[in-house]
Design a protein around this motif. Structure first.
Motif, short mmCIF file in Angstrom:
data_model
loop_
_atom_site.label_atom_id
_atom_site.label_comp_id
_atom_site.label_asym_id
_atom_site.label_seq_id
_atom_site.Cartn_x
_atom_site.Cartn_y
_atom_site.Cartn_z
N MET A 43 5.14 -5.88 2.44
CA MET A 43 5.05 -4.42 2.38
C MET A 43 6.47 -3.82 2.39
O MET A 43 7.32 -4.23 3.18
N THR A 44 6.69 -2.86 1.50
CA THR A 44 8.00 -2.24 1.44
C THR A 44 8.14 -1.15 2.50
O THR A 44 7.15 -0.63 3.02
N LYS A 45 9.40 -0.82 2.82
CA LYS A 45 9.71 0.28 3.72
C LYS A 45 10.53 1.31 2.96
O LYS A 45 11.34 0.96 2.09
N SER A 46 10.35 2.58 3.31
CA SER A 46 11.16 3.63 2.69
C SER A 46 11.19 4.84 3.61
O SER A 46 10.28 5.04 4.42
N GLY A 47 12.24 5.64 3.48
CA GLY A 47 12.32 6.84 4.29
C GLY A 47 13.63 7.57 4.12
O GLY A 47 14.56 7.09 3.45
N PHE A 48 13.70 8.73 4.75
CA PHE A 48 14.86 9.60 4.65
C PHE A 48 15.72 9.47 5.91
O PHE A 48 15.20 9.45 7.03
N VAL A 49 17.03 9.37 5.69
CA VAL A 49 17.98 9.17 6.78
C VAL A 49 18.99 10.31 6.74
O VAL A 49 19.82 10.39 5.83
N SER A 50 18.92 11.21 7.71
CA SER A 50 19.86 12.33 7.79
C SER A 50 21.14 11.86 8.46
O SER A 50 21.11 11.20 9.50
N VAL A 51 22.28 12.19 7.85
CA VAL A 51 23.58 11.79 8.37
C VAL A 51 24.31 13.04 8.82
O VAL A 51 24.68 13.89 8.00
N ILE A 52 24.53 13.18 10.13
CA ILE A 52 25.14 14.40 10.66
C ILE A 52 26.35 14.05 11.53
O ILE A 52 26.54 12.90 11.93
N GLU A 74 15.57 -5.37 -1.92
CA GLU A 74 14.31 -5.95 -2.38
C GLU A 74 13.08 -5.29 -1.76
O GLU A 74 12.07 -5.11 -2.43
N ASP A 75 13.15 -4.95 -0.48
CA ASP A 75 11.95 -4.44 0.18
C ASP A 75 12.16 -3.14 0.94
O ASP A 75 11.29 -2.69 1.68
N ILE A 109 22.78 -1.16 8.61
CA ILE A 109 21.70 -1.13 7.62
C ILE A 109 20.46 -1.83 8.17
O ILE A 109 19.33 -1.33 8.02
N GLU A 110 20.63 -2.96 8.83
CA GLU A 110 19.50 -3.68 9.41
C GLU A 110 18.81 -2.85 10.49
O GLU A 110 17.57 -2.85 10.59
N ILE A 111 19.58 -2.15 11.29
CA ILE A 111 19.01 -1.32 12.35
C ILE A 111 18.23 -0.14 11.76
O ILE A 111 17.13 0.20 12.23
N ILE A 112 18.77 0.47 10.71
CA ILE A 112 18.04 1.56 10.04
C ILE A 112 16.72 1.03 9.49
O ILE A 112 15.67 1.67 9.66
N GLN A 113 16.76 -0.12 8.82
CA GLN A 113 15.54 -0.73 8.27
C GLN A 113 14.47 -0.88 9.33
O GLN A 113 13.29 -0.61 9.09
N LYS A 114 14.88 -1.31 10.50
CA LYS A 114 13.94 -1.55 11.60
C LYS A 114 13.16 -0.28 11.97
O LYS A 114 11.99 -0.34 12.34
N HIS A 115 13.82 0.87 11.83
CA HIS A 115 13.20 2.13 12.26
C HIS A 115 12.45 2.86 11.15
O HIS A 115 11.78 3.86 11.43
N LEU A 116 12.56 2.40 9.89
CA LEU A 116 11.91 3.11 8.79
C LEU A 116 10.41 2.78 8.74
O LEU A 116 10.00 1.67 9.06
N PRO A 117 9.59 3.73 8.30
CA PRO A 117 8.15 3.46 8.17
C PRO A 117 7.85 2.64 6.92
O PRO A 117 8.63 2.62 5.96
N GLU A 118 6.70 1.98 6.93
CA GLU A 118 6.25 1.28 5.73
C GLU A 118 5.78 2.30 4.71
O GLU A 118 5.23 3.35 5.05
N GLY A 119 6.03 2.00 3.43
CA GLY A 119 5.60 2.90 2.38
C GLY A 119 6.25 2.54 1.06
O GLY A 119 7.20 1.75 1.01
N PRO A 120 5.76 3.12 -0.04
CA PRO A 120 6.32 2.83 -1.37
C PRO A 120 7.67 3.49 -1.55
O PRO A 120 8.04 4.42 -0.83
N PHE A 121 8.44 3.03 -2.55
CA PHE A 121 9.72 3.64 -2.88
C PHE A 121 9.50 5.04 -3.45
O PHE A 121 8.53 5.29 -4.17
N PHE A 122 10.43 5.94 -3.16
CA PHE A 122 10.37 7.30 -3.69
C PHE A 122 11.02 7.40 -5.07
O PHE A 122 10.68 8.27 -5.85
#
Length: 293
Positions: A1-10, A50-51, A161-174
């Motif tokens: 299952m792929t993961k995708s999401g929005f990451v705000s950088v402030i 890839e995912d 990058i690995e830590i961000i991946q861990k927190h993203l929800p599962e879902g299709p690419f946008f």
């Protein structure tokens, strides 16, 4: 299952947000200079492996607004947090938590998504200081993780990058996996020209500079003819931008041409003009006219 999401950088101005995102993408999209207000609008930068697909929201540095442009920039930064699945809060290696930092920390207290505090510029300090900085921030409420990095040198970026991946929800690419930004080529070209103006102009001039790409025409041989106008707020700044016998505008054009050709992977002919639009940052209609909506 792929993961995708929005990451705000402030973060505050000049903590290295755009440098970090260019490092992650492996390509220069967000412009960089040591001047505050370099980033003025939200730019979506898309990292895909890839995912996982991460849509980073590169936002203006958070600071108290002094004009309509500043109000737009602060609103953009704060609004991006509401769109995010993860927030990256960038700080630098300052040895104390200043007033601007405290304002941002207070703002983040109501945020319900994971917040990763990123300590950037660790290449500028002794190794022993890193743990001290992490300890300084460990009691800040609502922080999920603390990650020290060097956006310039790349240290710690893969771990981030690995830590961000861990927190993203599962879902299709946008977006399709070859997309790297939601902005048009025309927008990026204008930003590259503005970057070269920021880098080369005296301290008092860059804040009032904006760039409009008037035309961008692709020719049969794949090259481009580009015409752009550099706008400034004061009559006295026009001469500084042009320079003695045109030396400054020529330097800006030459440096911009090099980066635009790299970005477009094509030869270009760049024509630059300089015009005055007095006090445009104070006028909401002009802020919108220059694309800050």
């Amino acid at each position: 299952m792929t993961k995708s999401g929005f990451v705000s950088v402030i973060g505050r101005p000049n903590v290295g947000k755009s440098t970090l995102l260019n490092r992650i993408l492996g390509e220069k999209i967000s412009i960089i200079s040591d001047k505050p207000q370099t980033t003025r609008d939200k730019i979506q930068l898309i990292y895909t492996d890839e995912d996982t697909q991460m849509i980073f929201l590169d936002t203006p540095g958070m600071q108290n607004p002094r004009n309509k442009l500043g109000e737009h920039m602060l609103s953009t930064s704060r609004g991006s947090v509401g769109e995010a699945d993860v927030v990256l809060y960038l700080v630098d290696t300052s040895e104390f938590i200043g007033s601007r930092e405290k304002d941002i920390i207070e703002f983040l207290q109501g945020i319900e998504v994971p917040i990763i505090l990123v300590i950037n510029k660790i290449d500028t300090i002794d190794r022993g200081k890193i743990l001290e900085l992490m300890d300084m921030y460990k009691d800040v409420e609502n922080i999920s993780e603390i990650v020290p990095i060097s956006a310039t040198g790349g240290e710690g970026v893969d771990e981030l990058i690995e830590i961000i991946q861990k927190h993203l929800p599962e879902g299709p690419f946008f977006y399709p996996d070859d997309y790297i930004t939601d902005k048009s080529e025309r927008f990026i070209v204008g930003e590259i020209i503005r970057e070269k103006a920021l880098v080369n102009l005296k301290e008092e001039v860059p804040h009032g500079v904006s760039v409009l790409v008037e035309s961008m025409k692709e020719k049969e041989d794949g090259s481009f003819d580009i015409t752009a106008t550099i706008y400034s707020e004061k009559d006295s700044h026009k001469g500084i931008i042009i320079g003695k016998q045109g030396t400054m505008i020529k330097k800006i054009r030459q440096e911009a041409t090099k980066d635009i050709e790299r970005f477009l992977d094509a030869k270009i002919t760049l024509e630059l003009w300089v015009k005055i639009e007095k006090n445009w940052r104070e006028r909401e209609s002009k802020v919108k006219y220059f694309g800050y909506k």
